[in-house]
Design a protein around this motif. Structure first.
Motif, PDB file in Angstrom:
ATOM      1  N   VAL A   1     -10.509  -7.512 -23.364  1.00  0.00           N
ATOM      2  CA  VAL A   1     -11.584  -8.461 -23.640  1.00  0.00           C
ATOM      3  C   VAL A   1     -11.376  -9.085 -25.009  1.00  0.00           C
ATOM      4  O   VAL A   1     -11.395 -10.312 -25.164  1.00  0.00           O
ATOM      5  N   SER A   2     -11.153  -8.258 -26.026  1.00  0.00           N
ATOM      6  CA  SER A   2     -10.969  -8.788 -27.378  1.00  0.00           C
ATOM      7  C   SER A   2     -10.327  -7.744 -28.277  1.00  0.00           C
ATOM      8  O   SER A   2     -10.448  -6.538 -28.041  1.00  0.00           O
ATOM      9  N   LEU A   3      -9.657  -8.233 -29.304  1.00  0.00           N
ATOM     10  CA  LEU A   3      -9.138  -7.398 -30.383  1.00  0.00           C
ATOM     11  C   LEU A   3      -9.591  -8.017 -31.694  1.00  0.00           C
ATOM     12  O   LEU A   3      -9.333  -9.204 -31.950  1.00  0.00           O
ATOM     13  N   THR A   4     -10.287  -7.233 -32.498  1.00  0.00           N
ATOM     14  CA  THR A   4     -10.791  -7.701 -33.785  1.00  0.00           C
ATOM     15  C   THR A   4     -10.183  -6.861 -34.889  1.00  0.00           C
ATOM     16  O   THR A   4     -10.180  -5.628 -34.808  1.00  0.00           O
ATOM     17  N   VAL A   5      -9.658  -7.526 -35.916  1.00  0.00           N
ATOM     18  CA  VAL A   5      -9.142  -6.823 -37.086  1.00  0.00           C
ATOM     19  C   VAL A   5      -9.967  -7.250 -38.298  1.00  0.00           C
ATOM     20  O   VAL A   5     -10.352  -8.414 -38.413  1.00  0.00           O
ATOM     21  N   SER A   6     -10.258  -6.294 -39.167  1.00  0.00           N
ATOM     22  CA  SER A   6     -11.070  -6.585 -40.348  1.00  0.00           C
ATOM     23  C   SER A   6     -10.400  -6.017 -41.584  1.00  0.00           C
ATOM     24  O   SER A   6      -9.723  -4.978 -41.520  1.00  0.00           O
ATOM     25  N   HIS A   7     -10.614  -6.689 -42.722  1.00  0.00           N
ATOM     26  CA  HIS A   7      -9.943  -6.281 -43.956  1.00  0.00           C
ATOM     27  C   HIS A   7     -10.692  -6.864 -45.150  1.00  0.00           C
ATOM     28  O   HIS A   7     -11.310  -7.934 -45.038  1.00  0.00           O
ATOM     29  N   PRO A   8     -10.664  -6.173 -46.304  1.00  0.00           N
ATOM     30  CA  PRO A   8     -11.308  -6.735 -47.497  1.00  0.00           C
ATOM     31  C   PRO A   8     -10.723  -8.082 -47.908  1.00  0.00           C
ATOM     32  O   PRO A   8     -11.426  -8.909 -48.496  1.00  0.00           O
ATOM     33  N   GLU A   9      -9.423  -8.308 -47.609  1.00  0.00           N
ATOM     34  CA  GLU A   9      -8.767  -9.575 -47.926  1.00  0.00           C
ATOM     35  C   GLU A   9      -8.529 -10.352 -46.632  1.00  0.00           C
ATOM     36  O   GLU A   9      -7.403 -10.670 -46.253  1.00  0.00           O
TER      37      GLU A   9
ATOM     38  N   PRO B   1      -9.857  -1.534 -44.131  1.00  0.00           N
ATOM     39  CA  PRO B   1      -9.132  -2.075 -42.983  1.00  0.00           C
ATOM     40  C   PRO B   1      -9.597  -1.401 -41.692  1.00  0.00           C
ATOM     41  O   PRO B   1      -9.771  -0.185 -41.648  1.00  0.00           O
ATOM     42  N   SER B   2      -9.804  -2.187 -40.652  1.00  0.00           N
ATOM     43  CA  SER B   2     -10.251  -1.609 -39.391  1.00  0.00           C
ATOM     44  C   SER B   2      -9.787  -2.465 -38.220  1.00  0.00           C
ATOM     45  O   SER B   2      -9.484  -3.650 -38.375  1.00  0.00           O
ATOM     46  N   LEU B   3      -9.725  -1.834 -37.056  1.00  0.00           N
ATOM     47  CA  LEU B   3      -9.406  -2.513 -35.813  1.00  0.00           C
ATOM     48  C   LEU B   3     -10.423  -2.082 -34.766  1.00  0.00           C
ATOM     49  O   LEU B   3     -10.881  -0.938 -34.779  1.00  0.00           O
ATOM     50  N   ARG B   4     -10.720  -2.999 -33.856  1.00  0.00           N
ATOM     51  CA  ARG B   4     -11.636  -2.688 -32.762  1.00  0.00           C
ATOM     52  C   ARG B   4     -11.179  -3.447 -31.524  1.00  0.00           C
ATOM     53  O   ARG B   4     -10.964  -4.663 -31.577  1.00  0.00           O
ATOM     54  N   VAL B   5     -11.011  -2.727 -30.433  1.00  0.00           N
ATOM     55  CA  VAL B   5     -10.616  -3.343 -29.173  1.00  0.00           C
ATOM     56  C   VAL B   5     -11.710  -3.101 -28.151  1.00  0.00           C
ATOM     57  O   VAL B   5     -12.331  -2.024 -28.124  1.00  0.00           O
ATOM     58  N   THR B   6     -11.984  -4.108 -27.350  1.00  0.00           N
ATOM     59  CA  THR B   6     -12.897  -3.971 -26.222  1.00  0.00           C
ATOM     60  C   THR B   6     -12.091  -4.179 -24.946  1.00  0.00           C
ATOM     61  O   THR B   6     -11.392  -5.191 -24.805  1.00  0.00           O
ATOM     62  N   LEU B   7     -12.181  -3.201 -24.044  1.00  0.00           N
ATOM     63  CA  LEU B   7     -11.436  -3.232 -22.792  1.00  0.00           C
ATOM     64  C   LEU B   7     -12.405  -3.307 -21.621  1.00  0.00           C
ATOM     65  O   LEU B   7     -13.468  -2.690 -21.639  1.00  0.00           O
ATOM     66  N   ARG B   8     -12.006  -4.058 -20.619  1.00  0.00           N
ATOM     67  CA  ARG B   8     -12.753  -4.111 -19.366  1.00  0.00           C
ATOM     68  C   ARG B   8     -12.143  -3.081 -18.419  1.00  0.00           C
ATOM     69  O   ARG B   8     -10.953  -3.106 -18.149  1.00  0.00           O
ATOM     70  N   THR B   9     -12.962  -2.135 -17.949  1.00  0.00           N
ATOM     71  CA  THR B   9     -12.465  -1.040 -17.122  1.00  0.00           C
ATOM     72  C   THR B   9     -13.333  -0.898 -15.873  1.00  0.00           C
ATOM     73  O   THR B   9     -14.442  -1.453 -15.810  1.00  0.00           O
ATOM     74  N   PRO B  10     -12.875  -0.139 -14.874  1.00  0.00           N
ATOM     75  CA  PRO B  10     -13.718   0.110 -13.697  1.00  0.00           C
ATOM     76  C   PRO B  10     -15.048   0.775 -14.038  1.00  0.00           C
ATOM     77  O   PRO B  10     -16.004   0.674 -13.267  1.00  0.00           O
ATOM     78  N   ALA B  11     -15.101   1.457 -15.190  1.00  0.00           N
ATOM     79  CA  ALA B  11     -16.340   2.120 -15.598  1.00  0.00           C
ATOM     80  C   ALA B  11     -17.189   1.243 -16.509  1.00  0.00           C
ATOM     81  O   ALA B  11     -18.209   1.698 -17.042  1.00  0.00           O
ATOM     82  N   GLY B  12     -16.790  -0.012 -16.713  1.00  0.00           N
ATOM     83  CA  GLY B  12     -17.512  -0.916 -17.609  1.00  0.00           C
ATOM     84  C   GLY B  12     -16.711  -1.177 -18.882  1.00  0.00           C
ATOM     85  O   GLY B  12     -15.598  -0.690 -19.048  1.00  0.00           O
ATOM     86  N   GLU B  13     -17.283  -1.956 -19.789  1.00  0.00           N
ATOM     87  CA  GLU B  13     -16.591  -2.268 -21.032  1.00  0.00           C
ATOM     88  C   GLU B  13     -16.563  -1.026 -21.943  1.00  0.00           C
ATOM     89  O   GLU B  13     -17.555  -0.323 -22.077  1.00  0.00           O
ATOM     90  N   VAL B  14     -15.398  -0.799 -22.539  1.00  0.00           N
ATOM     91  CA  VAL B  14     -15.204   0.330 -23.450  1.00  0.00           C
ATOM     92  C   VAL B  14     -14.687  -0.214 -24.772  1.00  0.00           C
ATOM     93  O   VAL B  14     -13.709  -0.966 -24.792  1.00  0.00           O
ATOM     94  N   ALA B  15     -15.314   0.165 -25.873  1.00  0.00           N
ATOM     95  CA  ALA B  15     -14.895  -0.233 -27.205  1.00  0.00           C
ATOM     96  C   ALA B  15     -14.272   0.958 -27.918  1.00  0.00           C
ATOM     97  O   ALA B  15     -14.820   2.065 -27.909  1.00  0.00           O
ATOM     98  N   LEU B  16     -13.139   0.709 -28.550  1.00  0.00           N
ATOM     99  CA  LEU B  16     -12.442   1.742 -29.323  1.00  0.00           C
ATOM    100  C   LEU B  16     -12.112   1.164 -30.692  1.00  0.00           C
ATOM    101  O   LEU B  16     -11.801  -0.026 -30.822  1.00  0.00           O
ATOM    102  N   GLY B  17     -12.170   2.013 -31.719  1.00  0.00           N
ATOM    103  CA  GLY B  17     -11.876   1.542 -33.055  1.00  0.00           C
ATOM    104  C   GLY B  17     -11.315   2.653 -33.910  1.00  0.00           C
ATOM    105  O   GLY B  17     -10.694   3.578 -33.451  1.00  0.00           O
ATOM    106  N   ARG B  18     -11.572   2.523 -35.196  1.00  0.00           N
ATOM    107  CA  ARG B  18     -11.172   3.574 -36.115  1.00  0.00           C
ATOM    108  C   ARG B  18     -12.296   3.846 -37.097  1.00  0.00           C
ATOM    109  O   ARG B  18     -13.217   3.041 -37.202  1.00  0.00           O
TER     110      ARG B  18
END
Length: 209
Positions: free
Chosen positions: A159-167, A192-209
């Motif tokens: 669905v999406s990949l988001t990356v975040s950083h102070p700079e 610094p961080s990353l977050r991915v949202t995946l579309r799965t048979p069980a619904g949307e799942v978000a994973l990050g750090r």
């Protein structure tokens, strides 16, 4: 283009069991990395993009220089980094270097997929390792028609990949000069961080750090 998204874990069996439950599908065994002391499980996200879970293979010797992505120091699973697929890695590395963003030398890599097919690719890592905390990707140029997740479980989509950083502005600049400005969303954050949202048979799942 996003080649794959890396989710690193200190306990591969436990993490795969958890993700199987959350996704509603069973991740497919990928392969063992004999010199790295790791193995992986995969889900095909479509369009030659895939999701990779990477962790220690306790049946392999501990590598002298430690496992990649700081796996030996992890206390819990987390998104580690991502890889961008390019057509000409030498050209991209050269042009990025001319504009002040340097990569380590391009390395040729390969492994047997397990069905008699040999996978081959060339990769380049930003100089200094996981530059900007892993939010800037390493580069992959596939040398084989087959790819890592071709035979892996289907039914999961990106669905999406988001990356975040102070700079954040600097990260956007680096992604733009690599031709990757449209691949991800870039935000600003204290760490610094990353977050991915995946579309799965069980619904949307978000994973990050």
């Amino acid at each position: 283009m996003i080649d794959h998204i890396l989710y690193a874990t200190p306990d591969l069996p436990a993490t795969v069991d958890e993700l199987n439950r959350r996704f509603g599908v069973r991740l497919s065994p990928g392969g063992r990395h004999l010199t790295l002391g790791t193995r992986n499980y995969l889900a095909d996200l479509g369009g030659r993009t895939y999701f990779e879970v990477l962790g220690p293979d306790r049946d392999l010797p501990d590598p002298e220089n430690g496992r990649p992505l700081g796996i030996d120091r992890l206390t819990r699973p987390r998104l580690a980094t991502w890889a961008a697929r390019v057509d000409d890695v030498d050209k991209v590395v050269r042009e990025a270097g001319e504009r002040g963003f340097r990569f380590d030398p391009v390395v040729a890599m390969s492994r047997d997929r397990g069905d008699g097919v040999r996978l081959a690719w060339r990769a380049a890592v930003p100089a200094g390792g996981l530059t900007f905390g892993g939010v800037v990707p390493f580069l992959v140029q596939w040398e084989s028609d087959a790819y890592a997740a071709e035979l892996s479980v289907k039914g999961v989509g990106l669905v999406s990949l988001t990356v975040s950083h102070p700079e954040a502005a600097t990260v956007r600049e680096h992604l733009a000069l690599l031709g990757l400005a449209d691949c991800v969303t870039v935000g600003e954050s204290a760490e610094p961080s990353l977050r991915v949202t995946l579309r799965t048979p069980a619904g949307e799942v978000a994973l990050g750090r």
